[in-house]
Design a protein around this motif. Structure first.
Motif, PDB file in Angstrom:
ATOM      1  N   THR A  69     -59.452 -72.685 -31.213  1.00  0.00           N
ATOM      2  CA  THR A  69     -58.930 -72.434 -32.554  1.00  0.00           C
ATOM      3  C   THR A  69     -59.603 -73.340 -33.575  1.00  0.00           C
ATOM      4  O   THR A  69     -60.021 -72.882 -34.643  1.00  0.00           O
ATOM      5  N   TYR A  70     -59.712 -74.628 -33.260  1.00  0.00           N
ATOM      6  CA  TYR A  70     -60.380 -75.545 -34.170  1.00  0.00           C
ATOM      7  C   TYR A  70     -61.847 -75.161 -34.367  1.00  0.00           C
ATOM      8  O   TYR A  70     -62.374 -75.248 -35.478  1.00  0.00           O
ATOM      9  N   GLY A  71     -62.498 -74.770 -33.307  1.00  0.00           N
ATOM     10  CA  GLY A  71     -63.898 -74.353 -33.420  1.00  0.00           C
ATOM     11  C   GLY A  71     -64.066 -73.151 -34.329  1.00  0.00           C
ATOM     12  O   GLY A  71     -64.990 -73.104 -35.155  1.00  0.00           O
ATOM     13  N   LEU A  72     -63.177 -72.169 -34.206  1.00  0.00           N
ATOM     14  CA  LEU A  72     -63.260 -70.995 -35.080  1.00  0.00           C
ATOM     15  C   LEU A  72     -62.954 -71.343 -36.531  1.00  0.00           C
ATOM     16  O   LEU A  72     -63.606 -70.842 -37.448  1.00  0.00           O
ATOM     17  N   ILE A  73     -61.965 -72.207 -36.755  1.00  0.00           N
ATOM     18  CA  ILE A  73     -61.628 -72.600 -38.125  1.00  0.00           C
ATOM     19  C   ILE A  73     -62.791 -73.330 -38.772  1.00  0.00           C
ATOM     20  O   ILE A  73     -63.159 -73.048 -39.919  1.00  0.00           O
TER      21      ILE A  73
ATOM     22  N   ARG B 124     -54.713 -75.110 -20.366  1.00  0.00           N
ATOM     23  CA  ARG B 124     -54.878 -73.872 -21.126  1.00  0.00           C
ATOM     24  C   ARG B 124     -54.533 -74.082 -22.595  1.00  0.00           C
ATOM     25  O   ARG B 124     -55.209 -73.556 -23.484  1.00  0.00           O
ATOM     26  N   ALA B 125     -53.494 -74.868 -22.887  1.00  0.00           N
ATOM     27  CA  ALA B 125     -53.113 -75.143 -24.274  1.00  0.00           C
ATOM     28  C   ALA B 125     -54.194 -75.949 -24.989  1.00  0.00           C
ATOM     29  O   ALA B 125     -54.514 -75.686 -26.152  1.00  0.00           O
ATOM     30  N   ILE B 126     -54.785 -76.909 -24.285  1.00  0.00           N
ATOM     31  CA  ILE B 126     -55.841 -77.727 -24.891  1.00  0.00           C
ATOM     32  C   ILE B 126     -57.072 -76.886 -25.172  1.00  0.00           C
ATOM     33  O   ILE B 126     -57.668 -76.975 -26.255  1.00  0.00           O
ATOM     34  N   VAL B 127     -57.459 -76.042 -24.229  1.00  0.00           N
ATOM     35  CA  VAL B 127     -58.633 -75.182 -24.434  1.00  0.00           C
ATOM     36  C   VAL B 127     -58.385 -74.206 -25.581  1.00  0.00           C
ATOM     37  O   VAL B 127     -59.257 -73.978 -26.421  1.00  0.00           O
TER      38      VAL B 127
END
Length: 90
Positions: free
Chosen positions: A27-31, A19-22
């Motif tokens: 988050t990286y994808g949105l940034i 869950r933390a990795i997903v």
């Protein structure tokens, strides 16, 4: 009474880490999507004002792709939660 059927995330080893990795990937994808929206929007504005219509067209396409990517990335978690809720009710 119908039993509640749903995924048992406790049975999977390391589910909290998954869950933390997903969450980090989302988050990286949105940034990255937001940075691309800003970059393509600025490029579109600058190239349109300088009369470079080919570059403006490419930047406009990039802007729409980045907006679509941001929308899909942002909606992925909500969609997955909705599917889990629907699966638990079946």
């Amino acid at each position: 009474m119908l039993p509640l059927v749903g995924p048992d995330f406790g049975a999977v080893g390391g589910s909290s880490q998954l869950r933390a990795i997903v969450g980090a990937l989302l988050t990286y994808g949105l940034i990255i999507s937001v940075l691309m929206v800003v970059t393509c929007g600025a490029t579109w504005a600058i190239s349109s004002s300088n009369g470079s219509w080919h570059a403006a067209s490419k930047a406009k396409t990039g802007l729409f792709v980045a907006l679509g990517g941001a929308a899909l990335t942002g909606a992925a978690l909500a969609w997955a939660n909705w599917l889990l809720d629907v699966g638990a009710q079946l």
